[in-house]
Design a protein around this motif. Structure first.
Motif, PDB file in Angstrom:
ATOM      1  N   VAL A 180       0.836  -1.205   0.000  1.00 54.22           N
ATOM      2  CA  VAL A 180       0.000   0.000   0.000  1.00 54.22           C
ATOM      3  C   VAL A 180       0.869   1.253   0.000  1.00 54.22           C
ATOM      4  CG1 VAL A 180      -1.673   1.345   1.338  1.00 54.22           C
ATOM      5  CG2 VAL A 180      -1.972  -1.132   1.091  1.00 54.22           C
ATOM      6  N   GLN A 181       1.886   1.273   0.862  1.00 53.10           N
ATOM      7  CA  GLN A 181       2.750   2.444   0.971  1.00 53.10           C
ATOM      8  C   GLN A 181       3.505   2.727  -0.321  1.00 53.10           C
ATOM      9  OE1 GLN A 181       5.005   1.185   4.348  1.00 53.10           O
ATOM     10  NE2 GLN A 181       3.333   1.606   5.798  1.00 53.10           N
ATOM     11  N   THR A 203      -1.030   5.984  -3.755  1.00 53.98           N
ATOM     12  CA  THR A 203      -0.798   7.362  -3.332  1.00 53.98           C
ATOM     13  C   THR A 203      -2.075   7.944  -2.744  1.00 53.98           C
ATOM     14  OG1 THR A 203      -1.332   8.174  -5.556  1.00 53.98           O
ATOM     15  CG2 THR A 203       0.983   7.733  -5.071  1.00 53.98           C
ATOM     16  N   ASP A 204      -1.908   8.965  -1.925  1.00 54.72           N
ATOM     17  CA  ASP A 204      -3.057   9.659  -1.290  1.00 54.72           C
ATOM     18  C   ASP A 204      -3.963   8.675  -0.552  1.00 54.72           C
ATOM     19  OD1 ASP A 204      -2.177  12.065  -2.493  1.00 54.72           O
ATOM     20  OD2 ASP A 204      -3.277  11.587  -4.322  1.00 54.72           O
ATOM     21  N   GLY A 233      -7.570   5.414  -2.135  1.00 55.04           N
ATOM     22  CA  GLY A 233      -6.404   6.148  -2.590  1.00 55.04           C
ATOM     23  C   GLY A 233      -6.354   6.141  -4.096  1.00 55.04           C
ATOM     24  N   ARG A 234      -5.147   6.309  -4.635  1.00 51.77           N
ATOM     25  CA  ARG A 234      -4.974   6.295  -6.092  1.00 51.77           C
ATOM     26  C   ARG A 234      -3.896   5.286  -6.484  1.00 51.77           C
ATOM     27  NH1 ARG A 234      -7.621  10.014  -8.884  1.00 51.77           N
ATOM     28  NH2 ARG A 234      -8.559  11.764  -7.752  1.00 51.77           N
ATOM     29  N   ILE A 247      -9.010   4.114  -6.259  1.00 50.51           N
ATOM     30  CA  ILE A 247      -9.092   2.686  -5.948  1.00 50.51           C
ATOM     31  C   ILE A 247      -9.450   2.486  -4.488  1.00 50.51           C
ATOM     32  CG2 ILE A 247      -6.681   2.361  -5.269  1.00 50.51           C
ATOM     33  CD1 ILE A 247      -6.762  -0.273  -6.955  1.00 50.51           C
ATOM     34  N   CYS A 248     -10.174   1.405  -4.220  1.00 44.69           N
ATOM     35  CA  CYS A 248     -10.455   0.974  -2.849  1.00 44.69           C
ATOM     36  C   CYS A 248      -9.528  -0.199  -2.555  1.00 44.69           C
ATOM     37  CB  CYS A 248     -11.916   0.533  -2.723  1.00 44.69           C
ATOM     38  SG  CYS A 248     -12.326  -0.239  -1.132  1.00 44.69           S
ATOM     39  N   VAL A 249      -8.827  -0.129  -1.448  1.00 46.69           N
ATOM     40  CA  VAL A 249      -7.866  -1.180  -1.086  1.00 46.69           C
ATOM     41  C   VAL A 249      -8.276  -1.844   0.224  1.00 46.69           C
ATOM     42  CG1 VAL A 249      -5.454  -1.728  -0.631  1.00 46.69           C
ATOM     43  CG2 VAL A 249      -6.026   0.150  -2.181  1.00 46.69           C
ATOM     44  N   LEU A 250      -8.274  -3.179   0.210  1.00 48.75           N
ATOM     45  CA  LEU A 250      -8.520  -3.976   1.413  1.00 48.75           C
ATOM     46  C   LEU A 250      -7.410  -5.002   1.526  1.00 48.75           C
ATOM     47  CD1 LEU A 250     -12.304  -4.713   0.825  1.00 48.75           C
ATOM     48  CD2 LEU A 250     -11.402  -3.304   2.685  1.00 48.75           C
ATOM     49  N   GLY A 251      -6.971  -5.301   2.732  1.00 52.24           N
ATOM     50  CA  GLY A 251      -5.948  -6.320   2.851  1.00 52.24           C
ATOM     51  C   GLY A 251      -5.719  -6.796   4.268  1.00 52.24           C
ATOM     52  N   HIS A 252      -5.275  -8.037   4.374  1.00 52.90           N
ATOM     53  CA  HIS A 252      -4.878  -8.587   5.677  1.00 52.90           C
ATOM     54  C   HIS A 252      -3.481  -8.077   6.013  1.00 52.90           C
ATOM     55  CE1 HIS A 252      -7.622 -11.745   3.994  1.00 52.90           C
ATOM     56  NE2 HIS A 252      -8.122 -11.685   5.202  1.00 52.90           N
ATOM     57  N   GLU A 253      -3.310  -7.565   7.194  1.00 50.51           N
ATOM     58  CA  GLU A 253      -1.996  -7.100   7.630  1.00 50.51           C
ATOM     59  C   GLU A 253      -1.535  -7.951   8.811  1.00 50.51           C
ATOM     60  OE1 GLU A 253       1.560  -5.481   8.254  1.00 50.51           O
ATOM     61  OE2 GLU A 253       0.312  -5.095   6.501  1.00 50.51           O
TER      62      GLU A 253
END
Length: 318
Positions: free
Chosen positions: A76-77, A81-82, A103-104, A110-116
């Motif tokens: 993600v990082q 962006t944003d 973010g972008r 874009i929509c981001v989902l994730g297991h961390e």
């Protein structure tokens, strides 16, 4: 200091010799020392390449779980962006095992989902080792519905041993939450892409990985149950995890053959943890390509393609 897996011992021994020689190397060193360093570097690289060309499913499981492997937030990082993270399911509370937000990606919303899972002990406890409770999946549903409302594609980064099996999670409706999240994936009228980064464990992974395109890193695993749990059930012996893994068909290569995933992302020699930057860049290119393939499809076409993909799983094997 680099950590090595058990099967990487031959490489560890060579690289230990290398470190000793590099420690004494100087401008005044004899040519023989530098020649030996060059020889050992080549030998270490070739040994590593040979090892990773023939990994067993159990060895791939170890690589997929490597604590230095890049995590969801690393992707993600670097790729987004944003990014604005959003928290809470609006029903019970926040679950940091699943991170999500907007973010972008390469200029597009874009929509981001994730297991961390976390990288340090403190982070692992904070994120519960990437094992989500019901509120994590209800947060995922909330964000997916928001993305659908505003016509924003969804990216899911999967890395979990499975949904959290604790009593509190079951009391709050773990199975129902996973089912609702899977349903939300299927109902999306926008394209969604899932990437199996490390472990894709059971319903905890499927809940956000039911996507138009499912990508998987070369040494990741994807299974209905962990090798340890399968060992306990089948043999009532948790020590037979290696035997279970070698018979469960959990590798990316197995998943591609069964039609469960759409493509395999090649990892750097020695695994993603050996060169995280290269792995993240490769993943970013693959995500962009997958979204480009779905560009221009309307909501009904996106849903139809996604549903058909999952109905077709396994059929190609007859």
């Amino acid at each position: 200091m680099r950590s090595y897996l058990d099967f990487e011992k031959p490489v560890a021994e060579i690289e230990a010799q290398l470190e000793e020689l590099r420690a004494v190397d100087s401008p005044e060193s004899t040519p023989a020392i530098r020649e030996e360093i060059t020889r050992l570097e080549a030998k270490a690289a070739q040994t590593l390449k040979d090892l990773y060309a023939n990994l067993t499913p159990w060895q791939k499981t170890q690589v997929a779980r490597h604590h230095e492997r890049p995590r969801c937030l690393n992707y993600v990082q670097t790729l987004i962006t944003d990014f604005v993270p959003l928290a809470g399911d609006r029903k019970f509370g926040e679950d940091e095992a699943i991170v999500g937000g907007f973010g972008r990606f390469r200029g597009e919303s874009i929509c981001v989902l994730g297991h961390e899972k976390g990288s340090t002990t403190e982070e692992r406890l904070k994120h519960n080792f990437g094992m989500a409770r019901p509120e994590g999946y209800r947060k995922a549903v909330r964000l997916m519905e928001m993305a659908d409302r505003f016509d924003i594609p969804v990216l899911c980064l999967v890395d979990t041993a499975g949904a959290y099996p604790g009593i509190d999670a079951e009391e709050r409706g773990q199975a129902e939450a996973i089912a609702r999240s899977t349903e939300a994936c299927l109902n999306l009228g926008v394209p969604n892409i899932a990437v199996i980064l490390g472990e894709g464990g059971s319903g905890g992974a499927v809940a956000i990985a039911t996507a138009n395109r499912v990508l998987m890193l070369e040494h990741a695993i994807y299974s209905v149950i962990s090798p340890e749990a399968a060992s306990s059930i089948l043999w009532r012996d948790g020590t037979k995890a290696q035997e279970a893994a070698n018979n469960m068909k959990i590798t990316a290569q197995d998943m591609l053959r069964f039609g469960v995933i759409d493509s395999i992302l090649k990892e750097p020699v020695g695994g993603a943890h050996r060169d995280p930057a290269a792995m993240i860049a490769t993943t970013g290119d693959a995500i962009a390509k997958a979204f480009d393939e779905l560009r221009g499809l309307d909501g009904n076409a996106v849903r139809k393609q996604r549903r058909q993909k999952f109905l077709d799983i396994g059929r190609k094997l007859g």
